[in-house]
Design a protein around this motif. Sequence first.
Motif, mmCIF file in Angstrom:
data_model
loop_
_atom_site.group_PDB
_atom_site.id
_atom_site.type_symbol
_atom_site.label_atom_id
_atom_site.label_comp_id
_atom_site.label_asym_id
_atom_site.label_seq_id
_atom_site.Cartn_x
_atom_site.Cartn_y
_atom_site.Cartn_z
ATOM 1 N N SER A 148 5.823 26.377 88.429
ATOM 2 C CA SER A 148 6.111 27.792 88.132
ATOM 3 C C SER A 148 7.182 27.917 87.065
ATOM 4 O O SER A 148 7.039 28.708 86.127
ATOM 5 C CB SER A 148 6.576 28.562 89.364
ATOM 6 O OG SER A 148 6.407 27.836 90.513
ATOM 7 N N THR A 149 8.242 27.113 87.200
ATOM 8 C CA THR A 149 9.308 27.153 86.194
ATOM 9 C C THR A 149 8.719 26.838 84.819
ATOM 10 O O THR A 149 9.021 27.511 83.831
ATOM 11 C CB THR A 149 10.388 26.091 86.537
ATOM 12 O OG1 THR A 149 10.642 26.149 87.936
ATOM 13 C CG2 THR A 149 11.648 26.299 85.759
ATOM 14 N N ASP B 237 16.537 16.135 82.350
ATOM 15 C CA ASP B 237 17.819 16.753 81.996
ATOM 16 C C ASP B 237 18.937 16.059 82.764
ATOM 17 O O ASP B 237 18.699 15.388 83.766
ATOM 18 C CB ASP B 237 17.783 18.269 82.291
ATOM 19 C CG ASP B 237 17.181 18.589 83.654
ATOM 20 O OD1 ASP B 237 17.686 18.071 84.658
ATOM 21 O OD2 ASP B 237 16.192 19.363 83.716
#
Length: 362
Positions: free
Chosen positions: A101-102, A236
């Motif tokens: 979804s992100t 990240d």
Amino acid sequence: MEHIENDKQYNGLTVNSGVAQPPVVNPYLKKRRKTPLPTSGELVEGIIKGDITTLSRAVTLVESLSPAHQALAQEVIEKCLPHSGRSRRIGITGVPGAGKSTSIDVFGLHVLKSGGKLAVLAIDPSSERTKGSILGDKTRMEKLSIHPDAFIRPSPSAGSLGGVARKTRETIVLCEAAGFDNIFVETVGVGQSETAVHSMVDFFLLIQLAGTGDELQGIKRGIMEMADGIVINKADGDNIARAQLAQTQFRSALHLFPTPASGWSPEVLTYSGYFELGIPEVWDMIDRYFAFVMKNGYFEQKRAQQARYWMYETIDEQLRNHFYHNPEIEKMLADKEMRVLANLQSSFTAARDVLDTYFDKQ
Ligand code: GDP
């Protein structure tokens, strides 16, 4: 009638007469008339104009189980077909928590930056989450859900995978006729729904995670083989090195597979959906894929194969429904099942008896 407590024995107490109980139904309320179904012409006209309310209404008809709605939906689809086909259909899969979804939120915004319209559909036959919960899906994609050029539709509610997938396939036709030139079809990467999605999209993107030890563990070989691109999310912070390691591992694993029919060698990239890193690179890969398969003719070839696949899928589904929903067959099956379980008849003769009865009736 006088209240019993207004008797002498209850001195000092007076009970006022009450107000009659109002009727449960407000008599002044006008009887609500059922809104008549629109005609297929009205629906098609609205869809082609790009009217979202009409599009949603048509999709609801596609999803409906009522035979009248189904008949109307089929008419609408038939009329929309000549206006469909001009979109990029992209399947997106990944296990729950992979960041679908992100990622769809940021991929979607990225795509919309260059104009056009985006529809996000889903196939999730097992899910309770999506059961009619448009809100659930909309909050999962915060930015896209308020974007004027995005249309988000959750998975048709639970049913057989074939049925759910067919409805999504039909919804694609409607969205394309409404001018959506990018279609994302999301699915949870745990079951067989990938095969269904793969059979309706041009590009299949597999979202993976790094940092879980043996990267390739638990990924079904079949799913990797279907992927045109593998992207490792959450590259990240401390996770960058691990994501790069996973990238190397996936690349070498892909070398073991034969070159796909498209002639395109699937690429492996890392990115971060949450921090929006590496998004243009992922999109660049997808653009290059489209350019590649348009040029070598695979794009058309795959769409033709998919059309044939859906014809047979629909025939299979309808035959099965016709058979299993026949009242006589239902009764007979219950009886035969008991006999087979009790070892009174073999599976094969029982099946033959039921089929003979069915075909005699046709
Ligand atoms: P889905 O179940 O595949 O739809 O996954 P979600 O998009 O709901 O993401 C699952 C969790 O991972 C959420 O808590 C996200 O905030 C987090 N997440 C998603 N993308 C990233 C990312 O790029 N980096 C990091 N660190 N977390 C992410």
